[in-house]
Design a protein around this motif. Structure first.
Motif, PDB file in Angstrom:
ATOM      1  N   ALA A  12     115.526  51.285 -42.859  1.00  0.00           N
ATOM      2  CA  ALA A  12     114.394  52.226 -42.586  1.00  0.00           C
ATOM      3  C   ALA A  12     113.162  51.798 -43.502  1.00  0.00           C
ATOM      4  CB  ALA A  12     114.754  53.740 -43.172  1.00  0.00           C
ATOM      5  N   GLY A  13     113.269  50.863 -44.310  1.00  0.00           N
ATOM      6  CA  GLY A  13     112.251  50.326 -45.172  1.00  0.00           C
ATOM      7  C   GLY A  13     112.552  48.896 -45.548  1.00  0.00           C
ATOM      8  N   THR A  14     111.563  48.544 -46.423  1.00  0.00           N
ATOM      9  CA  THR A  14     111.548  47.121 -46.784  1.00  0.00           C
ATOM     10  C   THR A  14     111.708  46.920 -48.264  1.00  0.00           C
ATOM     11  OG1 THR A  14     110.088  46.293 -45.022  1.00  0.00           O
ATOM     12  CG2 THR A  14     110.367  44.935 -46.867  1.00  0.00           C
ATOM     13  N   ARG A  15     112.570  46.248 -48.914  1.00  0.00           N
ATOM     14  CA  ARG A  15     112.601  45.837 -50.264  1.00  0.00           C
ATOM     15  C   ARG A  15     111.781  44.770 -50.676  1.00  0.00           C
ATOM     16  NH1 ARG A  15     117.524  45.652 -54.119  1.00  0.00           N
ATOM     17  NH2 ARG A  15     116.704  44.333 -55.758  1.00  0.00           N
ATOM     18  N   VAL A  16     111.072  45.048 -51.787  1.00  0.00           N
ATOM     19  CA  VAL A  16     110.061  44.018 -52.341  1.00  0.00           C
ATOM     20  C   VAL A  16     110.472  43.634 -53.733  1.00  0.00           C
ATOM     21  CG1 VAL A  16     107.594  43.369 -52.859  1.00  0.00           C
ATOM     22  CG2 VAL A  16     108.243  44.947 -51.090  1.00  0.00           C
ATOM     23  N   ASP A  17     110.934  42.214 -53.661  1.00  0.00           N
ATOM     24  CA  ASP A  17     111.235  41.783 -55.127  1.00  0.00           C
ATOM     25  C   ASP A  17     110.251  40.622 -55.486  1.00  0.00           C
ATOM     26  OD1 ASP A  17     114.080  42.650 -55.565  1.00  0.00           O
ATOM     27  OD2 ASP A  17     114.565  41.748 -53.614  1.00  0.00           O
ATOM     28  N   LEU A  18     109.831  40.973 -56.717  1.00  0.00           N
ATOM     29  CA  LEU A  18     108.686  40.038 -57.352  1.00  0.00           C
ATOM     30  C   LEU A  18     109.554  39.326 -58.528  1.00  0.00           C
ATOM     31  CD1 LEU A  18     105.825  42.524 -57.097  1.00  0.00           C
ATOM     32  CD2 LEU A  18     106.060  40.902 -55.762  1.00  0.00           C
ATOM     33  N   SER A  19     108.827  37.909 -58.623  1.00  0.00           N
ATOM     34  CA  SER A  19     109.408  37.320 -59.805  1.00  0.00           C
ATOM     35  C   SER A  19     108.232  36.433 -60.243  1.00  0.00           C
ATOM     36  CB  SER A  19     110.658  36.480 -59.685  1.00  0.00           C
ATOM     37  OG  SER A  19     110.332  35.452 -58.486  1.00  0.00           O
ATOM     38  N   TRP A  20     107.874  36.518 -61.625  1.00  0.00           N
ATOM     39  CA  TRP A  20     106.909  35.656 -62.214  1.00  0.00           C
ATOM     40  C   TRP A  20     107.508  34.833 -63.031  1.00  0.00           C
ATOM     41  CZ3 TRP A  20     104.668  41.127 -63.545  1.00  0.00           C
ATOM     42  CH2 TRP A  20     104.020  41.654 -62.455  1.00  0.00           C
ATOM     43  N   THR A  21     106.880  33.546 -63.261  1.00  0.00           N
ATOM     44  CA  THR A  21     107.228  32.425 -64.120  1.00  0.00           C
ATOM     45  C   THR A  21     106.013  31.795 -64.639  1.00  0.00           C
ATOM     46  OG1 THR A  21     109.338  32.140 -62.747  1.00  0.00           O
ATOM     47  CG2 THR A  21     108.812  30.468 -64.132  1.00  0.00           C
ATOM     48  N   GLU A  49     103.976  53.684 -56.691  1.00  0.00           N
ATOM     49  CA  GLU A  49     104.411  55.081 -56.691  1.00  0.00           C
ATOM     50  C   GLU A  49     103.313  56.115 -56.026  1.00  0.00           C
ATOM     51  OE1 GLU A  49     104.873  56.066 -60.690  1.00  0.00           O
ATOM     52  OE2 GLU A  49     106.716  55.384 -60.878  1.00  0.00           O
ATOM     53  N   PRO A  50     102.030  55.842 -56.003  1.00  0.00           N
ATOM     54  CA  PRO A  50     101.095  56.505 -55.120  1.00  0.00           C
ATOM     55  C   PRO A  50     101.483  56.237 -53.612  1.00  0.00           C
ATOM     56  CG  PRO A  50     100.109  55.377 -56.737  1.00  0.00           C
ATOM     57  CD  PRO A  50     101.351  54.979 -56.957  1.00  0.00           C
ATOM     58  N   ARG A  51     101.511  55.058 -53.180  1.00  0.00           N
ATOM     59  CA  ARG A  51     101.783  54.800 -51.853  1.00  0.00           C
ATOM     60  C   ARG A  51     103.303  55.545 -51.609  1.00  0.00           C
ATOM     61  NH1 ARG A  51     105.409  49.851 -50.637  1.00  0.00           N
ATOM     62  NH2 ARG A  51     106.865  51.539 -51.537  1.00  0.00           N
ATOM     63  N   ASP A  52     104.106  55.431 -52.252  1.00  0.00           N
ATOM     64  CA  ASP A  52     105.390  56.509 -52.021  1.00  0.00           C
ATOM     65  C   ASP A  52     105.108  57.846 -51.917  1.00  0.00           C
ATOM     66  OD1 ASP A  52     107.003  53.984 -51.904  1.00  0.00           O
ATOM     67  OD2 ASP A  52     107.689  54.236 -53.848  1.00  0.00           O
ATOM     68  N   ARG A  53     104.649  58.413 -52.476  1.00  0.00           N
ATOM     69  CA  ARG A  53     104.059  59.822 -52.379  1.00  0.00           C
ATOM     70  C   ARG A  53     103.302  60.032 -51.103  1.00  0.00           C
ATOM     71  NH1 ARG A  53     103.019  59.204 -57.923  1.00  0.00           N
ATOM     72  NH2 ARG A  53     100.640  59.295 -57.728  1.00  0.00           N
ATOM     73  N   PHE A  54     102.363  59.150 -50.591  1.00  0.00           N
ATOM     74  CA  PHE A  54     101.377  59.206 -49.705  1.00  0.00           C
ATOM     75  C   PHE A  54     102.349  59.098 -48.352  1.00  0.00           C
ATOM     76  CE2 PHE A  54      99.147  57.281 -46.095  1.00  0.00           C
ATOM     77  CZ  PHE A  54      98.096  58.070 -46.045  1.00  0.00           C
ATOM     78  N   ARG A  55     103.415  58.296 -48.329  1.00  0.00           N
ATOM     79  CA  ARG A  55     104.110  58.130 -47.342  1.00  0.00           C
ATOM     80  C   ARG A  55     105.005  59.297 -47.158  1.00  0.00           C
ATOM     81  NH1 ARG A  55     107.216  53.065 -47.031  1.00  0.00           N
ATOM     82  NH2 ARG A  55     107.284  53.651 -44.668  1.00  0.00           N
ATOM     83  N   ALA A  56     105.468  59.914 -48.134  1.00  0.00           N
ATOM     84  CA  ALA A  56     106.403  61.081 -48.189  1.00  0.00           C
ATOM     85  C   ALA A  56     105.647  62.184 -47.692  1.00  0.00           C
ATOM     86  CB  ALA A  56     106.848  61.395 -49.767  1.00  0.00           C
ATOM     87  N   THR A  57     104.475  62.407 -47.637  1.00  0.00           N
ATOM     88  CA  THR A  57     103.709  63.628 -47.049  1.00  0.00           C
ATOM     89  C   THR A  57     103.552  63.513 -45.439  1.00  0.00           C
ATOM     90  OG1 THR A  57     101.495  62.560 -47.437  1.00  0.00           O
ATOM     91  CG2 THR A  57     102.417  63.953 -49.166  1.00  0.00           C
TER      92      THR A  57
END
Length: 58
Positions: A12-21, A49-57
């Motif tokens: 139902a969604g996409t997981r985003v994993d970021l790594s910085w080196t 977080e704001p994106r998630d709140r927007f999508r939840a509405t």
């Protein structure tokens, strides 16, 4: 700095994993980079977080 982004389908969604080196860093620079990861995580999480709140509405 090298940034890697991994997107994984989660049904139902996409997981985003970021790594910085850090690149071509001295041991002192690597230690400083590692010490700031908590701050970077907070900033990155705050941007989603704001994106998630927007999508939840709907």
């Amino acid at each position: 700095m090298s940034t890697a982004v991994l997107l994984t389908d989660q049904g139902a969604g996409t997981r985003v994993d970021l790594s910085w080196t850090p690149l071509d860093a001295t041991p002192e620079e690597e230690a400083f980079f590692a010490s700031r990861m908590g701050s970077m995580d907070a900033g990155r999480s705050g941007s989603f977080e704001p994106r998630d709140r927007f999508r939840a509405t709907g």
